[in-house]
Motif scaffolding. Structure first.
Motif, PDB file in Angstrom:
ATOM      1  N   THR B  19      -4.059  -5.112   0.883  1.00  0.00           N
ATOM      2  CA  THR B  19      -5.448  -4.641   0.831  1.00  0.00           C
ATOM      3  C   THR B  19      -6.163  -4.894   2.157  1.00  0.00           C
ATOM      4  O   THR B  19      -6.889  -4.047   2.664  1.00  0.00           O
ATOM      5  N   VAL B  34     -10.136  -9.594  -3.222  1.00  0.00           N
ATOM      6  CA  VAL B  34      -9.623 -10.213  -4.448  1.00  0.00           C
ATOM      7  C   VAL B  34      -8.287  -9.568  -4.717  1.00  0.00           C
ATOM      8  O   VAL B  34      -8.039  -8.439  -4.274  1.00  0.00           O
ATOM      9  N   THR B  36      -5.594  -7.420  -5.959  1.00  0.00           N
ATOM     10  CA  THR B  36      -5.811  -6.058  -6.446  1.00  0.00           C
ATOM     11  C   THR B  36      -5.400  -5.905  -7.908  1.00  0.00           C
ATOM     12  O   THR B  36      -4.368  -6.421  -8.319  1.00  0.00           O
ATOM     13  N   ASP B  55      -2.937   1.644  -2.319  1.00  0.00           N
ATOM     14  CA  ASP B  55      -2.800   0.196  -2.246  1.00  0.00           C
ATOM     15  C   ASP B  55      -2.369  -0.241  -3.640  1.00  0.00           C
ATOM     16  O   ASP B  55      -3.068   0.021  -4.619  1.00  0.00           O
ATOM     17  N   THR B  56      -1.222  -0.878  -3.739  1.00  0.00           N
ATOM     18  CA  THR B  56      -0.754  -1.282  -5.070  1.00  0.00           C
ATOM     19  C   THR B  56      -1.040  -2.764  -5.277  1.00  0.00           C
ATOM     20  O   THR B  56      -1.358  -3.485  -4.340  1.00  0.00           O
TER      21      THR B  56
HETATM   22 MG   LIG Z   1      -4.518  -6.174  -2.733  1.00  0.00          MG
END
Ligand SMILES: [Mg+2]
Ligand SMILES: Nc1nc2c(ncn2[C@@H]2O[C@H](COP(=O)(O)OP(=O)(O)OP(=O)(O)O)[C@@H](O)[C@H]2O)c(=O)[nH]1
Lengths: 874, 252
Positions: B19, B34, B36, B55-56
């Motif tokens: 992230t 935070v 994800t 974004d996983t």
């Molecule tokens: Mg993340």
């Protein structure tokens, strides 16, 4: 991040459903238009008519009217209800059996002859909202059965259901949704997409359906919403791809639905609302004993175990306005733009523009000018909205009034800035750039006057350099409003320009004149006087006559430019030089300059003008002569000018001028020139030699007076001069003495310097016997050399002529030997007619011509020379 | 919503900084994150194309979603943390198999993040562009950003005080890249060279971040073009058009 997007409104209260019977719970609901059906755990279906009532305050309430209730006779809860309104049937799942009841009577539909109306062993079913089959009187239904790992697809008709397809699944399915050919299934350990037509399967992701209740919800064409591990709401399309980021629910979510642009989910205690646009949680509503949440034709209905509610979306505009009220510009815009698909295009455009404008004003209030400008631009803001924030900028004549409801919360700039002058200034600077940019675009169509006037006021107030550019270009500033403003800031020059724009050149000039005269103060232009002169150059004649006098008095040299620099143009009245001359009567200096302009630049060939100029030059010289011992230098200059003019011009009245200087002994040189003009060379030379004793000038006079004449004339003039020098007659003032010697020396010098113009033989005869050769050596040398030279040159010429003659003779002989061709196609060089008989005459070079043509020619030629080389040939 | 032309997916264990990398690239700053939940995606305009970047979530809980995110991906960024040997191991054990659903010509990049913690060269931002962007946003009046920005690149001293042991070297990554290529069945000739596809980055300082994304975007261009061509060959059915045809034929 919260928004108030929905409101929970009771629809059917407990009393109406089960009264005080504690054990009766709602199991399922169906809503179809105004018809609401509720299935309960005691095997009843209740049918209500649901009316929407909007109170005078705009508050929405629901009024439920019970139409019927019916016991289905199975003693089991009614698990699911689905309306097939086109068939007027309700599809009911109860006790593992799917069957049809009449929508109105709620009576079970008896089996038709061709097939049954019941399906047994069913755990769940779904309706295809995007059916492949085009028959409107048939509903496609996906069915899960409790015993087999299969999904069955049925067609439901008014009075029968028909199995059309059965597909196997790798595991026991427990939830299903159907769109086109695509079955979206929750199996025991995972979700999958199954194409019942091709049998193609696509795994989605693992999910333990025994642990947590799966959710499979069709949300749009070929797109499903699924409950995922970790309390996620995942989106998946028929290809097994997620096109939106997931939303985060709680783990205990029971049901979910989409009410664009929101995902609504129900868990044990809350209804949560997430935006599909940014995945954020937007609103949470507390809701006890939640049991059912479903969307019906866009209406989201919720049920607890005892009562039914409608989740009423607040109007989108209201939501957006709420966001804007909280200054949450980006969110408001996302919400607006996200709604594009759901609002008719024209309506959307209006809304979108308005929101953009409001967003712009919020950012403007935060002094985020770049963003604000972008939003104003995109929102096609009526710039007057912005201008009207600035007190007094809009012209009094403007018809503008702010839009209602207002786009912003500001009364005006002072309110916005709260007395912070720095802020006010920044806002003004912004408006200057903004208006400057939009002024030339179509944004200002219809309000050009307001915009230009506002800009003018700002420029004036801020002492901005572009004020003049604005006024110098095409503009629509309102005069009445601008005058006091420009006066207030002492922008008189600009005000003049504005008058000029409005065709009031006279007013402009009066103003500028007052500035130049120091009555008004404006330092915009230090060269304002020159500017006025320039301006008058191209003004109409009335103005010229009216204001030139002032300019000439101020500075005649500059002022006269009004007349001399006036550009020639065809479409304007030309200045008449006579008028100007008359006008300039009192302005001597300017008049002189103007006449010079006419004579020297314009090359006007008028006797009057030339004479006038000569007289002015003369007057100047005379006044210098008569004045107190005036500057020698000035006098010299003035005389040089006069002399030059007298020499060069030949248009003035010589006698008149001569008469004027008759009494002035100082002006002998000028008189000599005038005599020269009158061809009275002897008088001129007499003055020069005897009165002035200026031999150089006498020589120059001869050169000048003969400059455009032939050499004989020149010779005569020089001989005349020589004669004057050598004249020893009694009445000659030069006779004898000192003076005579001087004249003789002058004669010697003249001869030695200009020997070439004299006829040497005549000179020798004129010279006194007693002169020494030595004295005249340069002259004599030159004379001898010249005569020898002439002699030799003529000998050479003679020789050349002879040889040329021989050459011609030789050519002729050659030509004579050559045949000359004459034919009927050849033309005679003299008359251009063809030859008709062989008798011809040959011209030099062998050119045949008619005999009569030559005869004619010889007769016509003045010398009547005979052609000697004529010959007859064929 | 603009329809993306191509998809890029970030995979990797939780806490490796996926992230943060995306924030750095998209928003030109490093900010608190935070862990994800589920996943998130960004749209990046790259020339005329729209690239979606997913974004996983690295958390075990969401592991099952990985295959779906990777479906149809044109590029996958396998991310580890250079200070954690385990994060590299997880890539091979847990994440590699998720990529089975990606396009057959998917491009793989191996990225060791947080290199600012171990390498002095990554402590000062190289990403001048990022800095100036930050400055301009700070100038726009966001106080918070301004202070944060000053804290980040301006205090290499405090950073160098806490240099951690580098657990994963670039060589380890290159070796893993080789194994990934073998797993994918790509031979030496058809795969992209390891030195081009293994990156060490710092989301914190911006070190190598632009280079990573820009290299990948350039490499996926052919994939975009191919996809556009395919779309042209099998265009989506225009319902209105079909409707029109039908009504026309029915009136005859
Ligand atoms: Mg993340
Ligand atoms: N020093 C340093 N810290 C970093 C860097 N990148 C990320 N971090 C920190 O590492 C932690 C995790 O970062 P995230 O970006 O949330 O990690 P993630 O990979 O997205 O984690 P999940 O979302 O749980 O999969 C945060 O505290 C970041 O501040 C980096 O380049 N250098």
């Amino acid at each position: 991040m919260s928004v108030k997007a929905f409101e929970l409104v009771p629809a059917v209260e407990r009393d109406l459903l089960m009264g005080d019977k504690a054990r009766i719970n709602i199991e399922c609901i169906e809503c179809c238009g105004k018809h609401l059906y509720v299935g309960t755990n005691d095997c009843f279906i209740h049918h209500f008519l649901l009316d929407e009532v909007t109170s005078s305050k705009g508050k929405l309430t629901y009024l439920a009217q019970k139409l019927l209730h019916k016991y289905l006779g199975l003693k089991k809860p009614v698990a699911e209800l689905r309306a097939a309104s086109a068939l007027e049937r309700l599809i009911v799942l109860c006790d593992g059996i799917v069957f049809l009841v009449d929508m109105v009577t709620l009576e079970s539909v008896p089996s038709a002859a061709g097939g049954g109306v019941k399906i047994r062993g069913v755990t769940a079913f779904c309706i295809n909202e995007n059916p492949v089959n085009g028959d409107p009187f048939c509903v496609e239904m996906g069915v899960l059965s409790s015993r087999r790992r299969t999904v069955q697809v049925y067609m439901v008709y008014e009075d029968r259901v028909q199995l059309v397809k059965e597909v196997n699944t790798p595991e026991q399915p427990c939830a299903v949704s159907l769109d086109g050919y695509f079955l979206c299934l929750a199996l025991t350990t995972q979700y999958m997409i199954l194409n019942y037509n091709t049998g193609a399967a696509q795994d989605l992701f693992p999910y333990n359906s025994e642990e947590r209740r799966p959710i499979v919800k069709r949300i749009s064409r070929e797109e499903f919403l699924l409950a995922a591990p970790g309390g996620l709401g995942m989106f998946a399309n028929a290809e097994g791809v997620s096109q939106r980021a997931p939303v985060s629910w709680s783990e205990s979510v029971i049901a979910a639905a989409v009410c664009f642009p929101y995902v609504v989910a129900l868990d044990e205690n809350f209804v949560t609302i997430h935006s599909m646009l940014d995945q954020q949680l937007k609103q949470t509503l507390s809701f006890r004993d939640g049991h059912v949440l479903q969307d019906f034709e866009g209406k989201v209905i919720l049920a607890s175990t005892k009562a039914v509610y409608v989740l009423v979306p607040l109007p989108l505009e209201r939501q957006i306005q709420d966001l804007l009220a909280g200054h949450r510009v980006e969110e408001a815009l996302i919400l607006t733009e996200g709604a594009q698909r759901n609002i008719p295009k024209d309506k959307f455009q209006i809304l979108h523009r308005r929101i953009l404008q409001q967003a712009g004003f919020i950012q403007f209030g935060q002094l985020r000018f770049l963003e604000a400008k972008e939003h104003f631009r995109k929102g096609q803001l009526d710039v007057r909205e912005l201008i009207s924030l600035y007190p007094l900028l809009l012209p009094a004549s403007s018809t503008f009034s702010r839009c209602h409801p207002p786009l912003h919360e500001f009364a005006d700039l002072n309110h916005l800035a709260q007395g912070d002058q720095e802020k006010v200034l920044r806002c003004k600077k912004f408006l200057i750039t903004y208006l400057g940019e939009v002024r030339s675009t179509e944004v200002v169509n219809g309000c050009r006057e307001d915009v230009d006037t506002a800009l003018l006021k700002l420029y004036a107030e801020q002492d901005h350099e572009s004020l003049l550019d604005l006024l110098a270009s095409d503009n629509s500033c309102v005069l009445a409003d601008s005058i006091p403003w420009l006066e207030k800031y002492h922008k008189y020059f600009a005000l003049g320009l504005l008058h000029h724009c409005n065709g009031q050149d006279s007013a402009a000039l009066q103003l500028w004149i007052r500035v130049v005269d120091g009555e008004l103060q404006d330092f915009t232009r230090s060269d304002l006087f020159e500017y006025i002169v320039d301006f008058l150059c191209s003004s109409n004649l009335d103005l010229v006559w009216k204001y030139a006098d002032w300019a000439l008095r101020k500075d005649p040299t500059m002022g006269v430019h009004i007349f001399t620099k006036r550009p020639v143009s065809e479409d304007r009245a030309e200045l008449n030089p006579d008028d100007v001359i008359a006008y300039l009567g009192k302005h001597n200096q300017a008049l002189l300059l103007y006449l010079e302009h006419l004579v020297l630049e314009k090359r006007i060939q008028k006797e009057k003008v030339h004479t006038h100029l000569a007289v002015l030059y003369l007057d100047r010289v005379l006044s210098l002569l008569s004045g107190t011992p005036a500057g020698e230098e000035q006098l010299t200059k003035a005389r040089e000018k006069l002399q030059a003019f007298l020499r060069e011009s030949s248009l003035y009245r010589v006698h008149f001028v001569l008469g004027k200087m008759e009494n002035y002994e100082e002006l002998l040189l000028e008189r000599a020139t005038l005599h020269g003009k009158l061809e009275e060379h002897d008088k001129a030379l007499h003055i020069l030699v005897h009165k002035l004793r200026d031999f150089r000038s006498a020589e120059s006079f001869c050169m000048w007076a003969s400059s455009c004449r032939d050499s004989a004339f020149q010779q005569r003039l020089f001989h005349l001069l020589l004669g004057v020098y050598l004249d020893r007659s009694e009445n000659s003032p030069a006779a004898g003495g000192q003076a005579g010697g001087e004249l003789e020396m002058a004669a010697v010098d003249l001869l030695n310097r200009h020997g070439e113009v004299f006829d040497a033989v005549r000179v020798l005869r004129m010279l006194p016997e007693d002169w020494s050769l030595q004295l005249l050596r340069p002259f004599l040398n030159r004379a001898v050399r010249a005569s020898t030279h002439a002699c030799r040159t003529s000998q050479i010429a003679l020789g050349l002529a002879r040889s040329e003659n021989l050459q011609v003779l030789h050519d002729r002989l050659k030509e004579v030997k050559k045949p000359i061709f004459v034919s009927e196609k050849k033309g005679c060089h003299l008359c251009h007619n063809t030859f008709s008989e062989p008798d011809v005459v040959c011209l030099p070079g062998g050119v045949p011509v008619h005999a009569h043509c030559v005869a004619q020619r010889v007769r016509d030629s003045p010398t009547k020379r005979r052609l000697t080389n004529s010959s007859d040939q064929t | 919503m603009k329809k993306p032309d191509v998809k890029v997916v970030l995979l990797g264990d939780m806490n490796v900084g996926k992230t943060s990398l995306l924030h750095r690239y998209m928003e030109r700053k490093f900010k608190d994150t935070v862990s994800t939940v589920g996943g998130a995606f960004y749209l990046k305009q790259w020339g005329p194309y729209n690239i979606s970047i997913w974004d996983t979530a690295g958390r075990e809980q969401f592991h099952g979603l990985g295959s779906m995110y990777c479906r149809g991906a044109a590029a996958i960024i396998l991310t580890y943390d250079v200070t954690s040997w385990q994060s590299l191991g997880e890539l091979e054990e847990r994440f590699l198999s998720l990529t089975d659903t990606a396009n057959h010509d998917c491009i793989y990049a191996l990225v060791g993040n947080k290199v600012d913690l171990t390498d002095a060269k990554a402590q000062l931002s190289q990403d001048s562009d990022g800095l100036s962007e930050d400055r301009s946003t700070a100038a726009a009046g966001d106080e918070e950003e301004r202070t944060e920005l000053q804290a980040a690149p301006a205090s290499p001293v405090s950073l160098s005080g806490s240099v951690l042991r580098k657990q994963v070297t670039l060589e380890d990554a290159v070796a893993l890249y080789g194994r990934i290529m073998r797993y994918k069945g790509l031979d030496e000739t058809s795969k992209l060279p390891a030195d081009k596809m293994c990156f060490e980055t710092s989301a914190k300082t911006g070190y190598n971040v632009d280079a990573l994304f820009e290299t990948l975007f350039d490499l996926v261009l052919p994939s975009i073009l191919r996809k556009r061509n395919e779309d042209k060959e099998s265009p989506t059915v225009d319902l209105e058009e079909v409707g029109n045809k039908r009504s026309r034929s029915s009136c005859c």
